[in-house]
Enzyme design. Structure first.
Site, PDB file in Angstrom:
ATOM      1  N   GLU A 285       0.823  -1.216   0.000  1.00 36.76           N
ATOM      2  CA  GLU A 285       0.000   0.000   0.000  1.00 36.76           C
ATOM      3  C   GLU A 285       0.856   1.264   0.000  1.00 36.76           C
ATOM      4  O   GLU A 285       0.625   2.203   0.757  1.00 36.76           O
ATOM      5  CB  GLU A 285      -0.939  -0.002   1.215  1.00 36.76           C
ATOM      6  CG  GLU A 285      -1.909  -1.167   1.189  1.00 36.76           C
ATOM      7  CD  GLU A 285      -2.959  -1.126   2.297  1.00 36.76           C
ATOM      8  OE1 GLU A 285      -2.654  -0.623   3.381  1.00 36.76           O
ATOM      9  OE2 GLU A 285      -4.083  -1.589   2.047  1.00 36.76           O
TER      10      GLU A 285
ATOM     11  N   ASP B 212      -8.175  -9.221   4.342  1.00 33.13           N
ATOM     12  CA  ASP B 212      -7.950  -8.072   5.225  1.00 33.13           C
ATOM     13  C   ASP B 212      -8.992  -7.963   6.339  1.00 33.13           C
ATOM     14  O   ASP B 212      -9.864  -7.101   6.271  1.00 33.13           O
ATOM     15  CB  ASP B 212      -7.968  -6.784   4.380  1.00 33.13           C
ATOM     16  CG  ASP B 212      -7.460  -5.594   5.159  1.00 33.13           C
ATOM     17  OD1 ASP B 212      -6.925  -5.793   6.255  1.00 33.13           O
ATOM     18  OD2 ASP B 212      -7.593  -4.464   4.658  1.00 33.13           O
TER      19      ASP B 212
ATOM     20  N   GLU C  88     -12.437  -2.290  12.153  1.00 35.47           N
ATOM     21  CA  GLU C  88     -12.457  -1.579  10.880  1.00 35.47           C
ATOM     22  C   GLU C  88     -13.568  -2.077   9.965  1.00 35.47           C
ATOM     23  O   GLU C  88     -14.236  -1.291   9.297  1.00 35.47           O
ATOM     24  CB  GLU C  88     -11.093  -1.756  10.188  1.00 35.47           C
ATOM     25  CG  GLU C  88     -11.046  -1.189   8.776  1.00 35.47           C
ATOM     26  CD  GLU C  88      -9.692  -1.384   8.098  1.00 35.47           C
ATOM     27  OE1 GLU C  88      -8.764  -1.929   8.721  1.00 35.47           O
ATOM     28  OE2 GLU C  88      -9.570  -0.965   6.932  1.00 35.47           O
TER      29      GLU C  88
END
Ligand code: GCW
Length: 719
Positions: free
Chosen positions: A309, A383, A411
């Site tokens: 990322e 993820d 998240e």
């Protein structure tokens, strides 16, 4: 008459103000976490404990022993209403703390090989009427203290204690994704607790309270800064701040590690670049390590996100992850430090489907990492989704140390307003059987080192902690911090037993209430799976902030950031084909799994759409078709939250009003959002399935355009 009239006028005001007051309780706000030492209400139990804990013998003087004494004082005053008494006489003490080198221990017939306890383990035993806490180190005694207090907090008898505890994993760590400006990436409990601006001189009480809470569940390492690291953390000014934290945490048995940016030699060292094979780059890291250890002699080491990322890494110079990790490991080695090198990588220049990429990059490097490197692997291949299969890396790198990385912060599970007890998720991942060395090759055994030839073992949890008074935003978020620590210590514990402990220590001792709350917790994560991403769906969250549904999103910079990449809905059906006919991700698992996952009929139902693209008419194990089951699951999720609301109301009288109120409000939000998820996803998938919502289920409240038009530019925790 006049008085009556006045009363009638006043009545609504009086009622109004008392209704208002309901929202202004000054009771338990959650700051004390699970370490509430309120007076034990059961008098006979209290009396019994008072007898058993009349006086304590604890030799030696150190900061850790001070902490133990302080904890005993707090607990005795609070739980028992008894002033603590320390004595110099072993025979007269009711509770004796022994370090194994204490000669007086020889008088006891302890039939245990104490060397097996290592540096952190302990014995907690009752011998005749004395309670003994025995360990090789003061850190072990501190853990034993918290265990003893946990027994008391949960109302357990002390008359026949016979516990031997040795942590199954060496490094039990919290990873904070906290930036130096106190923004927390994926944090939903306010700002970072680490106030870098005021450190090193201003040392918040919160740091001590945080260390104490961590020590009470066996956490022995923390990374205070984000893996998307700022190179400044390695400059002298910041290292002095880190030292201040390390000094506070040390007596609690907690080491500080740092997330480092791989390009630091270039960014702050003035070198031309940070190529790991260059001698001057290696020298820079060696000098930096020496500088750090000068300040922090027990510094833990580095955590690294590289070539992922947008973060720099050895790949920028054509070097491998092993070359990068080993360079850092060699700089730390002389001082006893470790490297946690993350396997969360996916590159924009590869065509391989995203779930394949970590394996592709890391498996060829198996056996090439130095022995003070652990490769830190997220539990699933994508993820931190509400549900994922286990990452195939756990079955494929037998010659490397593999650390588990869990996410404690939610998240992808509703931020800090959704009640989702993650004990069940963690256990599902740890108990998953990789079959890499035959049946029973569980992920837990890989992580605890029993299936690998690497001596280093670690488990990390991405923290959900912030400045909120209750630390985690949601009272039940505390349970996720708690269960992470307890499972890192002992992955054989059950999620239900840990929930039981936590409820007892945090919320109530009432048996019926405990049963209700435990039931809520144990089904809560499945509810979230159902109303967000049932049957193996994943990554349907909205762009960037990941708040709320966004299954329609298809316009992001990278294909594999788009929900449409993961669900592949079309007129025929739903799900991504990861069999040999598709991306062939199943080839990364052991033959046992390859065979099972190749066929939807033998694929676990909860992961069907993770591995298969199935027709809307596919007959599910229930006999109904896929479309029906999808609608059914989304509705089960909503019903689960409604049930939690009822259960929570039923325990109202057993819970502190302030805590009750916080959870009640959050459940209200959760229900609204569960319906939003259900309706938005079903309205969207319906545009493909072209089928009506089956009889008996509600129709989506709005059309897709409405859901698609919702914007949340200020959703918290963005990256
Ligand atoms: O879960 C994703 C998050 C990023 C995070 C990244 C990672 C720290 O969306 O915010 O970055 O994973 O784990 O590195």
């Amino acid at each position: 008459m006049k008085k009556l009239f006045m009363l009638l006028i006043m009545l609504p005001i009086l009622l109004g103000s008392s209704a208002m007051a309901q929202h202004r309780f000054s009771g338990e706000d959650g700051y004390r976490l699970w370490l509430k030492y309120d007076l034990i209400q059961d008098q006979s139990l209290r009396q019994q404990y008072r007898q058993q804990l009349q006086s304590f013998f604890i030799a030696s003087d150190s900061a850790t022993v001070d902490i133990i004494k302080h904890e005993l004082t707090l607990a005795s005053n609070g739980l028992l209403g008894q002033t603590v008494k320390f004595t110099d006489s072993v025979p007269k003490a009711s509770v004796v703390f022994f370090k194994s080198d204490n000669p007086q221990l020889a008088k006891y017939d302890i039939k245990q090989d104490l060397t097996q306890l290592g540096q952190e383990g302990y014995l907690l035993v009752t011998v005749a009427k004395q309670i003994l806490l025995i360990a090789n180190s003061e850190q072990g005694l501190l853990y034993a203290t918290f265990d003893l207090l946990r027994q008391i907090q949960t109302g357990t008898s002390l008359t026949q204690l016979n516990k031997k505890q040795v942590p199954k994993v060496q490094l039990r760590m919290l990873n904070h994704w906290d930036d130096l400006d106190r923004h927390t990436e994926r944090g939903y409990a306010g700002q970072s607790i680490f106030d870098w601006h005021k450190l090193p001189d201003y040392q918040e009480q919160r740091y001590y309270d945080y260390a104490r809470a961590n020590a009470s569940i066996g956490i022995n390492g923390i990374v205070p800064n984000n893996v998307n690291a700022n190179a400044l953390i390695l400059t002298p000014a910041y290292l002095h701040k880190v030292k201040a934290l390390a000094d506070i945490f040390r007596p609690y048995g907690i080491k500080v590690y740092l997330s480092v940016k791989f390009s630091s030699p270039h960014l702050i060292g003035g070198l031309e670049n940070s190529d790991p094979v260059k001698p001057e780059v290696q020298q820079w890291w060696q000098d930096k390590a020496a500088e750090i250890y000068q300040l922090i002699p027990d510094f833990g080491g580095f955590l690294v996100k590289a070539n992922s990322e947008g973060q720099p890494g050895p790949g920028d110079f054509g070097r491998t992850h092993a070359q990068g990790a080993n360079m850092l490991a060699r700089a730390l080695k002389p001082f006893g430090g470790n490297v946690l090198w993350r396997a969360f990588v996916y590159a924009h220049d590869t065509k391989a489907e995203r779930s394949l990429q970590a394996y592709n990059e890391f498996v060829p490097l198996d056996g090439k990492f130095d022995n003070n490197v652990s490769v830190q692997v997220k539990n699933g291949p994508i993820d931190f989704q509400p549900r994922e299969p286990f990452s195939p890396l756990f079955g494929a790198m037998p010659h490397s140390s593999l650390a588990m990385e869990f996410q404690i912060t939610q998240e992808y599970l509703g931020f800090s307003t959704h009640l989702a007890y993650l004990g069940t998720l963690y256990k599902e991942a740890l108990d998953a059987d990789t079959h890499s060395k035959g049946a029973g090759s569980t992920v837990a055994k890989v992580v605890d080192g029993s299936l690998s030839d690497s001596p280093l073992t670690a488990m990390a949890g991405v923290a959900n902690i912030g400045m909120d008074r209750n630390w985690t935003g949601h009272i039940f978020g505390q349970a996720n911090w708690y269960v992470f620590g307890r499972l890192a210590w002992d992955h054989d514990l059950s999620a239900a037993d840990i929930a039981d402990e936590w409820i007892n220590m945090t919320l109530t001792h009432n048996k019926n209430a405990i049963a209700q709350i435990k039931d809520m917790m144990m089904s809560s994560r499945e509810d979230v799976v159902n109303y967000m991403t049932p049957l193996g769906l994943h990554h349907l969250m909205d762009t960037g902030h990941h708040y709320g549904p966004g299954p329609w999103v298809d316009n992001l910079g990278r294909a594999d950031w788009n929900p449409t990449y993961y669900h592949r809905a079309d007129k025929q059906g739903l799900g991504i084909d990861r069999t040999a006919a598709g991306t062939n991700a199943i080839s990364q698992y052991a033959p046992f799994w390859q065979e099972k996952l190749a066929d939807p009929a033998t694929t676990p139902t909860e992961l069907l759409l993770w591995f298969h693209h199935l027709s809307w008419d596919y007959t599910m194990p229930s006999g109904k078709n896929l479309w029906y089951e999808l609608v059914h699951h989304y509705n089960m999720g909503v019903a689960g939250v409604e049930k939690m609301q009822q259960q929570w109301q039923s325990v109202k009288n057993q819970i502190d009003p302030n805590q009750f109120n916080q959870v009640e409000m959050a459940l209200g939000i959760q229900l609204k959002e569960a319906k939003w998820w259900r309706d938005a996803c079903l309205a969207y998938f319906q545009t493909f399935s072209q089928r009506p919502i089956p009889e008996g289920f509600p129709k989506p409240a709005h059309d897709v355009d409405y859901y698609q038009s919702l914007q949340f530019p200020y959703a918290p925790g963005q990256g």
